[in-house]
Scaffold this active site. Structure first.
Site, short mmCIF file in Angstrom:
data_model
loop_
_atom_site.label_atom_id
_atom_site.label_comp_id
_atom_site.label_asym_id
_atom_site.label_seq_id
_atom_site.Cartn_x
_atom_site.Cartn_y
_atom_site.Cartn_z
N ARG A 181 21.09 41.84 30.21
CA ARG A 181 19.66 41.89 29.92
C ARG A 181 19.29 43.27 29.37
NH1 ARG A 181 17.52 40.01 35.75
NH2 ARG A 181 19.45 41.05 36.33
N LYS B 102 17.98 46.52 35.92
CA LYS B 102 18.55 46.70 37.26
C LYS B 102 18.46 48.15 37.72
CE LYS B 102 20.07 44.16 39.65
NZ LYS B 102 19.35 43.45 40.72
N TYR C 3 13.86 47.19 38.57
CA TYR C 3 14.15 46.65 39.89
C TYR C 3 14.92 47.71 40.67
CZ TYR C 3 12.92 41.90 38.40
OH TYR C 3 12.26 40.79 37.95
N HIS D 14 15.19 47.49 44.74
CA HIS D 14 15.74 46.86 45.95
C HIS D 14 16.36 47.90 46.88
CE1 HIS D 14 15.00 42.89 44.29
NE2 HIS D 14 15.65 43.21 43.18
N GLU E 72 9.84 44.82 41.90
CA GLU E 72 9.77 43.76 42.92
C GLU E 72 8.60 43.88 43.88
OE1 GLU E 72 12.80 46.76 44.62
OE2 GLU E 72 12.30 45.92 42.65
N SER F 189 13.05 35.41 40.05
CA SER F 189 13.25 34.54 41.21
C SER F 189 13.32 33.08 40.76
CB SER F 189 12.11 34.72 42.21
OG SER F 189 12.13 36.00 42.79
N SER G 212 11.44 26.59 60.45
CA SER G 212 12.65 27.39 60.66
C SER G 212 12.66 28.03 62.05
CB SER G 212 12.72 28.49 59.59
OG SER G 212 13.85 29.30 59.79
N VAL H 293 20.94 34.16 47.53
CA VAL H 293 20.12 34.73 46.48
C VAL H 293 19.41 36.00 46.97
CG1 VAL H 293 18.29 34.25 44.80
CG2 VAL H 293 19.80 32.41 45.55
N ASP I 188 20.17 40.91 47.05
CA ASP I 188 19.57 42.16 46.58
C ASP I 188 18.88 42.91 47.70
OD1 ASP I 188 20.21 42.48 43.92
OD2 ASP I 188 18.58 41.24 43.19
N VAL J 77 26.22 37.23 44.22
CA VAL J 77 26.06 38.06 43.03
C VAL J 77 24.65 38.66 43.02
CG1 VAL J 77 25.98 38.05 40.50
CG2 VAL J 77 27.74 36.74 41.72
N ASN K 239 22.96 40.13 40.63
CA ASN K 239 22.15 40.01 39.41
C ASN K 239 22.37 38.64 38.78
OD1 ASN K 239 24.80 40.83 38.76
ND2 ASN K 239 24.17 41.62 36.76
#
Length: 372
Positions: A15, A75, A94, A96, A118, A134, A220, A267, A270, A298, A300
């Site tokens: 990207r 990233k 981003y 994180h 984010e 997302s 949950s 997912v 991160d 992963v 990314n």
């Protein structure tokens, strides 16, 4: 302002933070835009496209980090990039940080002013710069899980849709937010049997309103998750606490009790991941096995579809990039939603969730957003 977009160097990250349309708008407002040569090639954007839009092409990242007032990335900066940041330089990407202490400390040492995509908010609610990625990660998750369930990938040899005389796979999705909703849509479309767990009744109601009774929903609790994970062929971790470390919903003991060859696609990696056994992986080495369970973590995931991801992300970030280029820190003072993204500034952590996750002191964001 001098705006720079370096080439991403994270493993298999294709990207790019700006598109030619974004460059054109910046240049028309009188800003000088530098793009590293080759930065957009992986997303199908040529150097010539950027030049036509008015960007200055540079070889290598050194000139960009040395002279840009605003660095725009996708990233988080890796160690060699963090070492190039300068005091007072603006970084928009981003980050994180809740799961990355080393990066947080480096950004503090740099003295740069770091704004995280984010945690930027919207006047309509939600996280507008996190949402597009997302959505893509959520849509990719069942695809990744389906591949990992194949026997050649170490999985159980189960097809998500099943076949006449053979039941579909059981897919368990942890979280009914943006990622979970998109994963539900794709998993249902692939013919899987889907159950979604969330701590909130309202997200589950929204899911039921959208998909009817096709996905089963459950509130949950540790007991419910333990039972459902044990039965699942594929578990998708999609829980999010904005800015903070992801909640650990699946324990090591739960993983040990899963079917041999079952798959976890986390997912939330991160932000540290939803599973105690999760650790970051890359597109070039995406999986590992713990207690017979294949883990795909992963960090990314949207980088696998860089053209789609680049245009979706750049469309969302451009208004904020323009504001930062036009007004500098004044943009934070004028827009509290952009100011919500301020995470590290001049050596201090200013996001409370990040500071709590890392056990570091937090400074008041007002110290920077009010110009004091």
């Amino acid at each position: 302002m001098r705006v720079g977009a370096p080439k991403e160097i994270k493993d298999n990250e294709f990207r790019v933070a700006l598109t030619p349309a974004g460059v054109y708008e910046l240049v028309q407002r009188g800003h000088f835009v530098m793009v590293e040569s080759g930065a957009g090639v992986g997303a199908g954007i040529s150097d010539g496209d950027f030049q036509t839009a008015g960007a200055a092409l540079v070889e290598g990242p050194e000139a960009i980090f040395a002279s840009a007032d605003l660095i725009v990335k996708v990233k988080e900066p890796l160690a060699q990039e963090r070492a190039r940041l300068r005091p007072g330089q603006l970084l928009f990407a981003y980050l994180h940080l809740a799961a990355d202490r080393a990066q947080a400390l480096d950004l503090m040492r740099s003295g740069a002013i770091c704004i995280a995509y984010e945690t930027v908010t919207s006047p309509f609610g939600g996280l507008p710069l996190l949402t597009p990625m997302s959505e893509i990660a959520g849509r990719l998750a069942p695809q990744a899980g389906a591949r990992c369930l194949e026997k050649s990938m170490g999985g159980r040899g189960v097809l998500l849709a099943g076949a006449p005389g053979a039941p579909p796979a059981e897919v368990m999705i942890l979280g009914a937010g943006t990622v979970g909703t998109q994963a539900t849509m794709i998993a249902l479309g692939m013919g899987a049997s889907v159950i979604v767990a969330d701590r909130g009744a309202e997200p589950l109601r929204r899911l039921s309103a959208r998909f009817g009774n096709a996905p089963r929903t459950v509130f949950s609790t540790p007991t419910a998750i333990a039972e459902l994970v044990r039965r699942a062929d594929l578990v998708i971790g999609a829980a999010l606490v904005p800015g903070a470390a992801a909640p650990k919903l699946v324990s090591r003991g739960m993983v040990a009790g899963m079917k041999a060859g079952a798959v976890i696609v986390d997912v939330a990696i991160d932000q540290g991941g939803c599973c105690e056994t999760s650790r970051p992986t890359t597109h070039s080495d995406p999986t590992y096995v713990v207690d017979g369970v294949v883990h795909y973590c992963v960090t990314n995931m949207p980088g696998a579809v860089p053209r789609t991801s680049t245009f979706a992300l750049a469309s969302a970030t451009l208004p904020f990039v323009l504001a930062l280029a036009d007004k500098g820190l004044g943009a934070l003072r004028e827009d509290p939603h952009l100011a919500a993204g301020l995470t590290v500034a001049r050596g201090e952590i200013v996001n409370a969730a990040v500071a709590a996750a890392l056990g570091l002191a937090v400074a008041p964001a007002e110290k920077f957003t009010t110009g004091v």
